[in-house]
Scaffold this active site. Structure first.
Site, PDB file in Angstrom:
ATOM      1  N   GLU A 113     -35.676  -9.972  -3.633  1.00  0.00           N
ATOM      2  CA  GLU A 113     -35.567  -9.329  -2.314  1.00  0.00           C
ATOM      3  C   GLU A 113     -34.906 -10.296  -1.350  1.00  0.00           C
ATOM      4  OE1 GLU A 113     -39.125  -7.192  -1.049  1.00  0.00           O
ATOM      5  OE2 GLU A 113     -39.732  -7.066  -3.138  1.00  0.00           O
ATOM      6  N   HIS A 238     -38.371  -3.176   9.227  1.00  0.00           N
ATOM      7  CA  HIS A 238     -37.774  -3.107   7.894  1.00  0.00           C
ATOM      8  C   HIS A 238     -36.412  -2.451   8.051  1.00  0.00           C
ATOM      9  CE1 HIS A 238     -37.068  -2.404   3.688  1.00  0.00           C
ATOM     10  NE2 HIS A 238     -38.162  -3.073   3.375  1.00  0.00           N
ATOM     11  N   ARG A 284     -34.827 -10.137   6.702  1.00  0.00           N
ATOM     12  CA  ARG A 284     -34.957  -8.829   7.360  1.00  0.00           C
ATOM     13  C   ARG A 284     -34.584  -8.821   8.837  1.00  0.00           C
ATOM     14  NH1 ARG A 284     -40.524  -6.817   4.642  1.00  0.00           N
ATOM     15  NH2 ARG A 284     -39.578  -6.706   2.591  1.00  0.00           N
ATOM     16  N   HIS A 345     -42.395  -2.312  10.687  1.00  0.00           N
ATOM     17  CA  HIS A 345     -42.913  -2.464   9.320  1.00  0.00           C
ATOM     18  C   HIS A 345     -44.127  -3.381   9.230  1.00  0.00           C
ATOM     19  CE1 HIS A 345     -42.709  -2.506   4.975  1.00  0.00           C
ATOM     20  NE2 HIS A 345     -42.510  -3.812   4.935  1.00  0.00           N
ATOM     21  N   ARG A 380     -41.459 -12.689   8.462  1.00  0.00           N
ATOM     22  CA  ARG A 380     -42.076 -12.786   7.134  1.00  0.00           C
ATOM     23  C   ARG A 380     -41.044 -12.618   6.017  1.00  0.00           C
ATOM     24  NH1 ARG A 380     -43.859  -8.965   3.491  1.00  0.00           N
ATOM     25  NH2 ARG A 380     -43.596  -7.240   4.961  1.00  0.00           N
TER      26      ARG A 380
HETATM   27  C1  SIN Z   1     -40.170  -3.557   0.391  1.00  0.00           C
HETATM   28  O1  SIN Z   1     -40.418  -3.135  -0.722  1.00  0.00           O
HETATM   29  O2  SIN Z   1     -39.030  -3.610   0.856  1.00  0.00           O
HETATM   30  C2  SIN Z   1     -41.309  -4.013   1.260  1.00  0.00           C
HETATM   31  C3  SIN Z   1     -41.895  -5.249   0.738  1.00  0.00           C
HETATM   32  C4  SIN Z   1     -42.448  -6.075   1.865  1.00  0.00           C
HETATM   33  O3  SIN Z   1     -42.665  -5.578   2.956  1.00  0.00           O
HETATM   34  O4  SIN Z   1     -42.632  -7.275   1.647  1.00  0.00           O
END
Ligand code: SIN
Length: 546
Positions: A113, A238, A284, A345, A380
């Site tokens: 990610e 998010h 993010r 988020h 985060r």
């Molecule tokens: C996601 O799956 O994008 C969310 C995971 C997260 O908030 O860490």
């Protein structure tokens, strides 16, 4: 009701803590809707931990710190990262079925990610949270020492005069449980230790990926009781929430970008390279702000996530929920772009805790999204939240075990019953519903991804008036869950606004057009608490450089 432990919330933090404390004494878990109505249950991406041979603790530490924009607590980051593999294995032992991959050195299929320099996210396809919740709930429901009570909403904490040995703070007061309402009746739930594990406050904003329960109840109760709070200006948006008129809060996991999805505008041109060399896998804060800018400049309603270049069968297997949900809305992700917008988020600030999960009020712990531990700093890192929840649930339970020989013998003092007074039934529910909308719209438009001092000042003035009105209803009318939540979101909104006004720089998730740069001399985490004798005004009490 009396128990040794009162746990408020049934997500990963609350259930993990409950299971560990049940080895010591009786545990009551209260949750205001159904047990599965949690943010955990909606988590798609997974849990980050160093599991592969070619990954390292140092790399996970560095990725966390870089994402955190200079505000992470270095000691806490190391604690969490180093505990990660053990806690993941513990979840597996509890029955969590992460996807395996015999070819990898860890034996697990690991996702990637934004902001991570390695594949390190253990997952159960895009249903990771649901799988964790399932496994933990199964254990909790079958545990003889734990009572799990649904449809029980907590109104406020029970505070009494007194101290707890070795646990400082609280100005001579400590927490001994909470007032809990079920079916219109408010009862006292007394406990030796109370743990706030009630998640975040995404419902403060008009658009959010959070479930309806995320109304900042734990945050608001702790603030009212006098707890210190930290960094409330850092709300994470998010970047990719599904944009569709019939969808309220459906997330398109960052793992989709981890598997190669690219953000494009309506003209099909990728735009992330204009904003960050990491492009679509930037952190993010950067991606959400880039989308916000694109939308403002082009006047479009959404941007698009394109993963059509991947094998359709792979996509259906890797993202079964996203595939099905989008298909149900007429979008086939294997051949069509996914319309997305950013949405609130995760709350990176929260109730200040130490490394044992203790708040500044003796007897009161906070875990998971409700807590500020120092891990996330100003932003985060993806998939660090489930990790933080299990690590701190363990630290908090270990603390309880260490003091149990003394605490076990202590009697929980009697407290005053809830006084309904002259309150009467509210006949105009519109007084509540109107304000829900007013608050969430005001926060979205005035206190969103990009802020200005002017809009913040206006928001403060308007929100204070809304809060006063709600607080008056709260006193005049018989309280309902709707009213309790509304009072909480208006209070949390005020905390976010005031904290945002105090931070005169742009850093991590907090972007202020009046001060668009980081202030290099000001790597400060800010703590605040309720000003004496006031309802929502904050007093800054300490600023630290870590
Ligand atoms: C996601 O799956 O994008 C969310 C995971 C997260 O908030 O860490």
């Amino acid at each position: 009701m009396e128990s040794d432990f009162l746990v408020i919330g049934s997500g990963i933090a609350g259930l993990s803590f409950a299971l560990k404390c049940a080895e010591l004494g009786s545990v009551v878990v209260v949750t205001k809707k159904k047990d599965v109505d949690t943010a955990t249950n909606l988590a798609q991406g997974g849990i980050a931990a160093v599991l592969e041979r070619d990954d390292s603790m140092q790399s996970h530490v560095e990725d966390t710190v870089v994402a955190g924009a200079g505000l992470c607590d270095a000691e806490v980051v190391r604690l969490v990262v180093e505990s990660g593999p053990k806690r993941v294995r513990e979840l597996v032992a509890l029955g969590v079925d992460f996807v395996r991959d015999q070819e990898s050195s860890s034996g697990y299929s690991l996702g990637r990610e934004g902001g991570h320099s390695h594949r390190r996210v253990a997952h159960a396809y895009d249903l990771t949270g649901r799988e964790i919740e399932r496994a933990l709930l199964e254990k909790v429901r079958n545990h003889s020492q734990i009572r799990l009570l649904e449809e029980h909403i907590v109104i406020d904490l029970l505070m009494v005069e007194g101290e707890l040995e070795g646990w400082h703070g609280g100005e001579g007061k400590r927490c001994v449980g909470a007032y809990v309402m079920e079916g219109g009746v408010v009862e006292t739930y007394r406990a030796k230790i109370t743990a706030l594990c009630s998640g975040g406050a995404g419902k403060v904003y008009l658009y959010t990926t959070n479930p309806d329960i995320a109304t900042g109840d734990g945050l608001a109760m702790a603030f009212r009781a006098g707890a210190e709070m930290a960094n409330m200006e850092f709300v994470q948006f998010h970047p990719t929430c599904l944009y569709h008129p019939q969808e309220k809060n459906f997330l398109i996991s960052e793992a989709v970008r981890g598997e190669g999805a690219i953000l494009v505008g309506a003209d099909n041109v990728p735009f992330m390279e204009k904003y960050d060399p990491r492009k679509d896998l930037a952190t993010r804060d950067t991606v959400a702000r880039a989308i916000d800018k694109e939308l403002k400049e082009t006047g479009e309603d959404c941007v698009y996530l394109d993963i059509t270049h991947r094998d359709p069968e792979y996509l259906k297997k890797r993202f079964p929920t996203i595939y099905q949900r989008c298909l149900s809305r007429g979008i086939d992700i294997t051949s069509q772009r996914i319309p997305v917008v950013p949405a609130a988020h995760y709350m990176c600030g929260g109730v200040k805790t130490d490394q044992q999960g203790r708040t500044t009020i003796p007897g009161l712990m906070a875990l998971g999204e409700t807590a500020w531990t120092g891990l996330h700093g100003g932003n985060r890192l993806a998939s660090n939240s489930l990790l933080e929840a299990v690590v701190f649930a363990d630290c908090a339970a270990r603390y309880c075990r260490s003091v149990w020989p003394q605490l076990q013998e202590k009697k929980v003092p009697d407290v005053d019953e809830w006084q309904r007074g002259e309150a009467r039934k509210m006949s105009e529910e519109i007084l509540i519903n109107h304000n829900w909308d007013a608050i969430r719209r005001l926060m979205w438009n005035y206190v969103g991804i990009v802020r200005s001092l002017k809009r913040l000042a206006l928001a403060k003035e308007r929100m204070a008036a809304i809060y006063d009105e709600i607080d008056q209803h709260y006193r005049d009318y018989i309280i309902t869950p709707n009213m309790v939540e509304l009072r909480n979101i208006s209070l949390i909104s005020l905390l976010i606004i005031q904290s945002a006004m105090e931070r005169k720089e742009s850093r991590g998730l907090h972007y202020l057009i009046d001060f668009p740069e980081k202030n290099a001399d000001c790597r400060q985490t800010r703590f605040c608490k309720k000003k004496n004798g006031r309802k929502w005004e904050i007093e800054m009490i300490e600023e630290i450089n870590r």
